[in-house]
Design an enzyme around this catalytic site. Structure first.
Site, PDB file in Angstrom:
ATOM      1  N   ASP A 108      40.205 -45.596 -26.070  1.00 14.16           N
ATOM      2  CA  ASP A 108      41.320 -46.123 -25.149  1.00 14.16           C
ATOM      3  C   ASP A 108      40.506 -47.504 -24.211  1.00 14.16           C
ATOM      4  O   ASP A 108      39.362 -47.299 -24.263  1.00 14.16           O
ATOM      5  CB  ASP A 108      41.838 -45.405 -24.017  1.00 14.16           C
ATOM      6  CG  ASP A 108      42.881 -44.204 -24.630  1.00 14.16           C
ATOM      7  OD1 ASP A 108      43.259 -44.304 -25.576  1.00 14.16           O
ATOM      8  OD2 ASP A 108      43.543 -43.553 -23.648  1.00 14.16           O
ATOM      9  N   HIS A 120      36.482 -43.611 -24.781  1.00 11.95           N
ATOM     10  CA  HIS A 120      36.699 -45.023 -24.415  1.00 11.95           C
ATOM     11  C   HIS A 120      35.810 -45.839 -24.592  1.00 11.95           C
ATOM     12  O   HIS A 120      34.544 -45.670 -24.651  1.00 11.95           O
ATOM     13  CB  HIS A 120      36.665 -44.771 -22.791  1.00 11.95           C
ATOM     14  CG  HIS A 120      37.751 -43.807 -22.275  1.00 11.95           C
ATOM     15  ND1 HIS A 120      37.720 -42.671 -22.012  1.00 11.95           N
ATOM     16  CD2 HIS A 120      39.087 -44.328 -21.628  1.00 11.95           C
ATOM     17  CE1 HIS A 120      38.649 -42.231 -21.570  1.00 11.95           C
ATOM     18  NE2 HIS A 120      39.703 -43.241 -20.925  1.00 11.95           N
TER      19      HIS A 120
END
Length: 777
Positions: A107, A259
């Site tokens: 993400d 991430h």
């Protein structure tokens, strides 16, 4: 008194335009498109900065923003289902990751530091990833996204600005998706059907606020992807915990969240290889989200085919084959709005207007990415120059004040001989009587020469009548055809009877002691000209108060500095004194520029004369009373100054004492009066930019700090000139309105300078409200 020599042309007769007037008309015609171009460039710059600010909305970690919200409207099969949510046939359906399978998702990217390292790790281990990208970051780093797609990874949308869509309007939701699709089209030539909402987690966290968003996006053809195993790497708990938290229990499959942006990700970079190696050792395979969906669909097809085969065993072969084919066709599902099968790979090739708009977005962002940092550097330079100027003015002004106000200071023996006062006048019927009345009270012997430059309002008659009523026998009125202010002044110099000439405007009044104070520096034989202290007489209006502050701070404080540096750039037209021989030596007032006062001042420097400032010689002038007149006046001043500097550009190479202006004054004037003011709007632009996109409070404090420094300088200038401080209450408003107008005037002047046009001496509308000095103190 004497009568005029040349007679003016009869009133009402239209004379043919002169060569200068024709040139001015051509220049004005050239300015119009350039003004429009300048406004368009200003608009483009504003748009670029707004785009940059919009793109730089900070992407944060995936911290949950809602807890305990009701989910009564969300179907149980969704809350308890797998991490992949689709709306096949308009019905919500969830998909789980098969056992011993990992859908590795990332993400908040792309990030120029961390994403390339993640891609390198995935390439090394031949593992695909699914990256949920923030559109603003895609548009800023398109090359990374292109590499990501070419490497075989899958991408999805994580909104354009990393905003929680749960509380946004339908229009905002659509805009976030469409802008990100355009960014993907411009960066990698694709669009996608995958979506992950910022701040989302597992499906059981879907609530009544977010559910309508997922339904809407599902109806638009999007597949929403959630998490069932979170590494929580954004917490930076350490490599071992990241690996542990990312590992599913037993042999369960999982949609695992890491991430590649949104913060410092060094722990993620260290943990990722260990995690991949460990999961492969356990027999896990890695796939994309689309790969998970395809596996699930393949399993469904096989199961359906087996069931269909069992049901059709009793039927004939041909019928069985047709029925089996129809069933398989039905399983491939509905298509999205573009007719593309949603159950295939998530990427779609961008074509047509989407592709071109995407490329345009990427190009615009590239311009913004280059422009804003460049402007930031310019802001630093301008800020340093402005602060340096303030510091220099304060230090040198204080030194000048102490030097000139010592008890024993003297220019030499007192200058007591008579002088000639030249008053050029063009349609000054409102002011000329006040001007003569103030000169009638002079404590120094003077002769007064009023040069009427072709006035059509009876200025000459009013001047004669005023002189007679005041009993002034020392007034001469000379009439000439309209030829401009320089010609009027030169006519006065030629007609002067004395060696020292004082020049003043027809809308200006002197104090009784002004002329005596103004001529005292001529006791020094090196002094060729003296600048007086011009004051705004009509200061009781807002515009007048703004100009009053500017005169005291911007003009007179500057003149103290330039006087000490021996490079005074301008003797104000409202009050200045000259040796007649010096004026004649440099050829008189030149008509080459609109700033004849700056022109002759520089010429005197280059001829070896010294120019000084006499603070005690005060004149009260009528400043423009409207914004239109103010624009006209300052436009002429700014443009004329540029003309004069260009005319005397060779002063930069002058040698000896006469070259001091070129070595010191010319660079200072160019930096402080042209370059810095032109770029000074950057301070205001970046202040607004910072207030909107960065930190409102910090930007406001910075602006107030700069205003405080300016107030300090202004207060000191008012102290030196013994002015009343109450006018400084108008300074904050001056910074917000008046200063912006002066920026535009200077830009307009620069545009005119590029055309090479010329303008005639411009007449401002006068009211005559500035009377004798006693009435305006």
């Amino acid at each position: 008194m004497t009568t005029p020599t040349p007679t003016p042309s009869p009133r009402g007769r239209r004379r043919a335009p002169t060569r200068i007037e024709r040139a001015a008309g051509k220049a004005a015609a050239l300015q119009r498109p350039r003004v429009i171009l300048a406004l368009l460039l200003l608009l483009a710059l504003t748009c670029v900065m707004l785009l940059d600010g919009y793109l730089r909305a900070e992407v944060g970690g995936d911290e949950r923003v809602r807890t305990g919200a009701s989910s009564s409207k969300v179907p149980d099969k969704v809350l308890n289902g797998g991490p992949i949510l689709t709306f096949r046939g308009g019905q919500a359906t969830t998909v789980s990751v098969p056992s011993k399978t990992i859908a590795l998702t990332f993400d908040d990217g792309p990030n120029p530091t961390w994403t390339p390292q993640v891609l390198a790790i995935l390439r090394k281990y031949d593992v695909p990833g699914t990256f949920f990208l923030v559109g603003s970051m895609v548009s800023r780093y398109p090359g990374i996204v292109k590499t990501m797609v070419q490497q075989g990874n899958e991408v999805g949308i994580h909104t354009f600005t990393h905003v929680d869509l749960s509380y946004q309007s339908d229009a905002r939701v659509s805009r976030e998706m469409e802008q990100t699709q355009l960014a993907l089209a411009g960066a990698a030539g694709i669009t996608t059907t995958l979506f992950r909402a910022p701040y989302s987690s597992e499906t059981d966290a879907i609530d009544n606020y977010s559910w309508p968003v997922y339904k809407k996006l599902g109806q638009d053809g999007y597949t929403s992807v959630f998490v069932d195993t979170d590494s929580d790497d954004w917490k930076k708990p350490g490599v071992s915990k990241i690996v542990k938290w990312a590992t599913p229990k037993g042999t369960k499959g999982a949609s695992v969240l890491f991430h590649d942006a949104g913060g410092e990700r060094s722990q993620t970079i260290k943990a990722l290889p260990q995690y991949i190696e460990m999961m492969k050792a356990k027999g896990y395979t890695f796939t994309t989200v689309s790969g998970v969906i395809e596996k699930q669909r393949a399993t469904e097809r096989k199961q359906t085919e087996r069931e269909q085969a069992q049901q059709d065993q009793a039927q004939q072969g041909q019928a069985q084959r047709e029925q089996t084919g129809n069933a398989a066709a039905g399983l491939r599902g509905t298509t999205d709005g573009n007719g593309t099968d949603r159950l295939q790979a998530a990427h779609r090739k961008a074509t047509g207007i989407t592709l071109y708009e995407g490329k345009a977005l990427i190009a615009a962002v590239a311009v913004a990415e280059w422009t804003v940092p460049a402007l930031s550097v310019g802001l630093v330079v301008v800020g340093v120059a402005v602060m340096g100027r303030f510091g220099m003015m304060l230090i040198l002004a204080r030194r000048h004040f102490r030097q000139r106000n010592r008890r024993r200071f003297a220019w030499g023996p007192p200058v007591a001989g008579p002088v000639s006062v030249i008053v050029p006048a063009y349609n000054e019927k409102e002011c000329i009587a006040n001007t003569l009345e103030s000169l009638a009270r002079s404590t120094h012997p003077i002769e007064i020469i009023v040069v009427d430059d072709g006035s059509t309002d009876g200025t000459s008659e009013i001047a004669r009548s005023a002189a007679e009523s005041l009993g002034m026998s020392n007034v001469r009125v000379i009439r000439q055809e309209n030829a401009g202010k320089p010609a009027a002044l030169n006519n006065g110099v030629r007609s002067a009877s004395h060696d020292i000439v004082v020049m003043m405007d027809g809308d200006t009044v002197f104090e009784p002691d002004t002329v005596r104070q103004l001529v005292q520096p001529f006791a020094d034989p090196e002094v060729g000209a003296v600048a007086g202290n011009a004051k705004v007489g009509n200061r009781d209006t807002v515009i007048g108060a703004w100009q009053h502050i500017e005169y005291v701070m911007g003009f007179n404080l500057d003149r103290r500095m330039y006087d000490l540096l021996r490079c005074m750039p301008t003797i104000p037209g409202a009050i200045g004194a000259f040796r007649r021989e010096a004026v004649l030596q440099v050829g008189g007032m030149s008509e080459d520029t609109l700033a004849e006062d700056t022109d002759i001042t520089i010429a005197l420097h280059r001829a070896g004369w010294r120019v000084v400032y006499q603070e005690h010689a005060r004149a009260w002038t009528e400043a423009p009373g409207s914004l239109k007149q103010l624009w006209s006046q300052r436009y002429r001043w700014s443009y004329g100054t540029m003309q004069a500097l260009w005319k005397h550009r060779k002063s930069l190479t002058d040698k000896g004492p006469s070259g001091r202006f070129g070595r010191v004054g010319m660079p200072l004037v160019v930096i402080f009066q042209i370059v810095t003011p032109v770029f000074a709007p950057l301070i205001d632009v970046f202040t607004v930019y910072s207030m909107i996109f960065v930190d409102f409070r910090a930007a406001l404090y910075a602006w107030l700090a700069v205003l405080g420094i300016q107030l300090l300088c202004a207060a000191y200038a008012f102290h030196l000139d013994r002015e009343k401080y109450r006018y400084l209450l108008m300074m904050p408003l001056q910074q917000l309105a008046y200063r912006q107008m002066m920026y535009l005037v200077l830009i307009h002047s620069c545009i005119t300078a590029l055309t090479g046009g010329r303008l005639r001496w411009q007449k401002l509308k006068r009211t005559g409200e500035v009377g004798t000095p006693a009435g305006v103190s």
